[in-house]
Design a protein around this motif. Structure first.
Motif, PDB file in Angstrom:
ATOM      1  N   LEU A   1     -15.827  -6.126  14.091  1.00  0.00           N
ATOM      2  CA  LEU A   1     -14.886  -6.193  12.978  1.00  0.00           C
ATOM      3  C   LEU A   1     -15.630  -6.123  11.649  1.00  0.00           C
ATOM      4  CD1 LEU A   1     -12.064  -6.559  11.823  1.00  0.00           C
ATOM      5  CD2 LEU A   1     -12.345  -9.035  12.095  1.00  0.00           C
ATOM      6  N   LYS A   2     -16.764  -6.783  11.555  1.00  0.00           N
ATOM      7  CA  LYS A   2     -17.553  -6.771  10.322  1.00  0.00           C
ATOM      8  C   LYS A   2     -17.903  -5.338   9.925  1.00  0.00           C
ATOM      9  CE  LYS A   2     -21.883  -8.558   8.325  1.00  0.00           C
ATOM     10  NZ  LYS A   2     -22.520  -7.259   8.044  1.00  0.00           N
ATOM     11  N   CYS A   3     -18.353  -4.550  10.875  1.00  0.00           N
ATOM     12  CA  CYS A   3     -18.733  -3.168  10.590  1.00  0.00           C
ATOM     13  C   CYS A   3     -17.507  -2.340  10.226  1.00  0.00           C
ATOM     14  CB  CYS A   3     -19.439  -2.563  11.804  1.00  0.00           C
ATOM     15  SG  CYS A   3     -20.072  -0.888  11.535  1.00  0.00           S
ATOM     16  N   LEU A   4     -16.391  -2.551  10.934  1.00  0.00           N
ATOM     17  CA  LEU A   4     -15.165  -1.815  10.643  1.00  0.00           C
ATOM     18  C   LEU A   4     -14.683  -2.109   9.226  1.00  0.00           C
ATOM     19  CD1 LEU A   4     -12.860   0.025  11.654  1.00  0.00           C
ATOM     20  CD2 LEU A   4     -11.695  -2.043  12.461  1.00  0.00           C
ATOM     21  N   VAL A   5     -14.732  -3.373   8.833  1.00  0.00           N
ATOM     22  CA  VAL A   5     -14.328  -3.760   7.472  1.00  0.00           C
ATOM     23  C   VAL A   5     -15.193  -3.048   6.440  1.00  0.00           C
ATOM     24  CG1 VAL A   5     -14.298  -5.691   5.830  1.00  0.00           C
ATOM     25  CG2 VAL A   5     -13.348  -5.993   8.127  1.00  0.00           C
ATOM     26  N   GLU A   6     -16.496  -3.021   6.666  1.00  0.00           N
ATOM     27  CA  GLU A   6     -17.416  -2.388   5.720  1.00  0.00           C
ATOM     28  C   GLU A   6     -17.201  -0.885   5.662  1.00  0.00           C
ATOM     29  OE1 GLU A   6     -21.260  -3.580   7.048  1.00  0.00           O
ATOM     30  OE2 GLU A   6     -21.096  -5.629   6.266  1.00  0.00           O
ATOM     31  N   LEU A   7     -16.952  -0.257   6.816  1.00  0.00           N
ATOM     32  CA  LEU A   7     -16.733   1.188   6.846  1.00  0.00           C
ATOM     33  C   LEU A   7     -15.471   1.572   6.085  1.00  0.00           C
ATOM     34  CD1 LEU A   7     -17.668   1.883  10.574  1.00  0.00           C
ATOM     35  CD2 LEU A   7     -18.851   2.838   8.595  1.00  0.00           C
ATOM     36  N   GLN A   8     -14.377   0.826   6.299  1.00  0.00           N
ATOM     37  CA  GLN A   8     -13.130   1.142   5.588  1.00  0.00           C
ATOM     38  C   GLN A   8     -13.311   0.954   4.092  1.00  0.00           C
ATOM     39  OE1 GLN A   8      -9.339  -0.148   7.204  1.00  0.00           O
ATOM     40  NE2 GLN A   8      -8.511  -0.550   5.162  1.00  0.00           N
ATOM     41  N   ALA A   9     -13.955  -0.140   3.701  1.00  0.00           N
ATOM     42  CA  ALA A   9     -14.157  -0.405   2.272  1.00  0.00           C
ATOM     43  C   ALA A   9     -15.011   0.692   1.627  1.00  0.00           C
ATOM     44  CB  ALA A   9     -14.802  -1.769   2.084  1.00  0.00           C
ATOM     45  N   TYR A  26      -7.018  -2.791   1.603  1.00  0.00           N
ATOM     46  CA  TYR A  26      -8.452  -2.536   1.452  1.00  0.00           C
ATOM     47  C   TYR A  26      -9.229  -2.816   2.734  1.00  0.00           C
ATOM     48  CZ  TYR A  26     -13.091  -2.847  -0.801  1.00  0.00           C
ATOM     49  OH  TYR A  26     -14.396  -2.674  -1.167  1.00  0.00           O
ATOM     50  N   MET A  27      -8.688  -3.707   3.568  1.00  0.00           N
ATOM     51  CA  MET A  27      -9.359  -4.094   4.805  1.00  0.00           C
ATOM     52  C   MET A  27      -8.424  -3.892   5.991  1.00  0.00           C
ATOM     53  SD  MET A  27     -11.245  -7.611   3.531  1.00  0.00           S
ATOM     54  CE  MET A  27      -9.870  -8.189   2.535  1.00  0.00           C
ATOM     55  N   PRO A  28      -8.965  -3.730   7.198  1.00  0.00           N
ATOM     56  CA  PRO A  28      -8.105  -3.631   8.381  1.00  0.00           C
ATOM     57  C   PRO A  28      -7.226  -4.874   8.508  1.00  0.00           C
ATOM     58  CG  PRO A  28     -10.382  -3.045   8.913  1.00  0.00           C
ATOM     59  CD  PRO A  28     -10.402  -3.635   7.536  1.00  0.00           C
ATOM     60  N   ILE A  29      -6.051  -4.700   9.099  1.00  0.00           N
ATOM     61  CA  ILE A  29      -5.105  -5.799   9.266  1.00  0.00           C
ATOM     62  C   ILE A  29      -4.848  -6.018  10.748  1.00  0.00           C
ATOM     63  CG2 ILE A  29      -2.750  -6.594   8.819  1.00  0.00           C
ATOM     64  CD1 ILE A  29      -2.792  -5.044   6.226  1.00  0.00           C
ATOM     65  N   ARG A  30      -5.018  -7.229  11.185  1.00  0.00           N
ATOM     66  CA  ARG A  30      -4.836  -7.592  12.590  1.00  0.00           C
ATOM     67  C   ARG A  30      -3.376  -7.426  13.011  1.00  0.00           C
ATOM     68  NH1 ARG A  30      -6.505 -12.257  12.030  1.00  0.00           N
ATOM     69  NH2 ARG A  30      -4.588 -13.498  12.200  1.00  0.00           N
ATOM     70  N   LEU A  31      -3.164  -6.818  14.166  1.00  0.00           N
ATOM     71  CA  LEU A  31      -1.814  -6.682  14.687  1.00  0.00           C
ATOM     72  C   LEU A  31      -1.407  -7.985  15.357  1.00  0.00           C
ATOM     73  CD1 LEU A  31      -2.347  -3.677  14.090  1.00  0.00           C
ATOM     74  CD2 LEU A  31      -1.139  -3.123  16.197  1.00  0.00           C
ATOM     75  N   SER A  32      -0.945  -8.904  14.542  1.00  0.00           N
ATOM     76  CA  SER A  32      -0.423 -10.173  15.040  1.00  0.00           C
ATOM     77  C   SER A  32       0.757 -10.541  14.155  1.00  0.00           C
ATOM     78  CB  SER A  32      -1.490 -11.276  15.006  1.00  0.00           C
ATOM     79  OG  SER A  32      -1.994 -11.453  13.704  1.00  0.00           O
ATOM     80  N   GLU A  33       1.868 -10.837  14.771  1.00  0.00           N
ATOM     81  CA  GLU A  33       3.124 -10.962  14.039  1.00  0.00           C
ATOM     82  C   GLU A  33       3.109 -12.083  13.018  1.00  0.00           C
ATOM     83  OE1 GLU A  33       7.838 -10.358  14.930  1.00  0.00           O
ATOM     84  OE2 GLU A  33       6.454 -10.734  16.563  1.00  0.00           O
TER      85      GLU A  33
END
Length: 288
Positions: free
Chosen positions: A14-22, A125-132
């Protein structure tokens, strides 16, 4: 990775995914300039790579997320392209299928909505967890995802606005109000499935993307968004529950092309003639 300025450690996390999207949102603009240069958008990875990486251009949703999906797969992420539909607040209805291409990334048993191609200032700006109903605080405000039948709805909490170029759109929110950004399902799609809608949006006069040049990019770790819409340049700074806007109106072509290069990193061989585009649009509107 060089194109988006990523220099971190590559790992499926998740850390890497957040950095890549940003990094992507800070480096690659959402833009539709090719529509006005009569350059057809082709949803093939090789074509997108040449345009976005080699030519250092931007693109719109299916282009940016299409190539980002390819990058994530190359890095070992489990990712699928999904179909999303913008909610039109005036018509109070969702657009059709393949209106927007978004991404869902799986990390273990948890999935995340990931997006580098949402053409609006409220892009997350950051990925969002799919949790209701789990609320996510980001630079652009508060977001949550709500389940509705077979769809997930991306929600954004409405914020105060000051400095809007249309004074009637300035507002103070007296109570907590959430609005729907778009809805999506999690069925995996192929990039070419978006080509028909992509073709339509390049020519349909009812679609804003086909009639007005637009560029959007995030800055300062997502705390600022710069937009160019026709001859208007707007900077939006996200403060605590308030969007503070500053506008530069009626820019000329020289000023616009300088903004394209200095702010959005777009240097064109032939400068954009946006003054003429907007003048012709005004004539067409007056003739209706």
């Amino acid at each position: 990775l060089t194109r988006i300025g990523f220099s971190g450690s590559v790992e499926v996390s998740l850390k890497c995914l957040v950095e890549l999207q940003a990094c992507h949102l800070l480096a690659v603009p959402f833009e539709n300039l090719d529509v006005f240069r009569k350059r057809k958008k082709v949803l093939e990875v090789e074509v997108l790579y040449e345009r976005i990486v080699d030519e250092r251009r931007g693109g719109w949703c299916c282009e940016l997320n299409g190539l980002f999906a390819w990058l994530l797969e190359e890095l070992g992420f489990s990712v699928r392209i999904v179909s999303a539909s913008y909610f039109n607040p005036e018509k109070k209805e969702f657009n059709g299928m393949f209106d927007h291409a978004a991404l869902v990334v799986s990390l273990g048993e948890q999935e995340y909505l990931t997006d580098v191609g949402w053409g609006n200032v409220n892009a997350h700006y950051m990925p969002i967890r799919l949790s209701e109903d789990s609320v996510h605080k980001q630079p652009g405000g508060l977001y949550k995802i709500v389940r509705s039948g077979s769809y997930w709805h991306l929600m954004h909490r409405m914020r105060d606005i000051v400095g809007h170029h249309r004074e009637e759109l300035n507002r103070v929110m007296d109570e907590e109000t959430w609005h729907v950004v778009h809805r999506f399902d999690t069925q995996a799609r192929e990039l070419e499935e978006f080509q028909e809608r992509c073709d339509q949006y390049q020519t349909d006069p009812e679609v804003m993307l086909s009639v007005i040049p637009i560029c959007i990019i995030k800055e300062e770790e997502g705390q600022v968004v710069s937009t160019l819409t026709g001859r208007r340049f707007t900077t939006i700074r996200f403060k605590e529950n308030i969007d503070v806007r500053t506008n530069e109106i009626d820019l000329n072509d020289e000023e616009i092309n300088k903004k394209l290069e200095d702010v959005f990193g777009i240097k064109l061989e032939e400068p954009m003639e946006i003054e003429e585009i907007m003048a012709n649009l005004k004539i067409e509107e007056n003739q209706k």
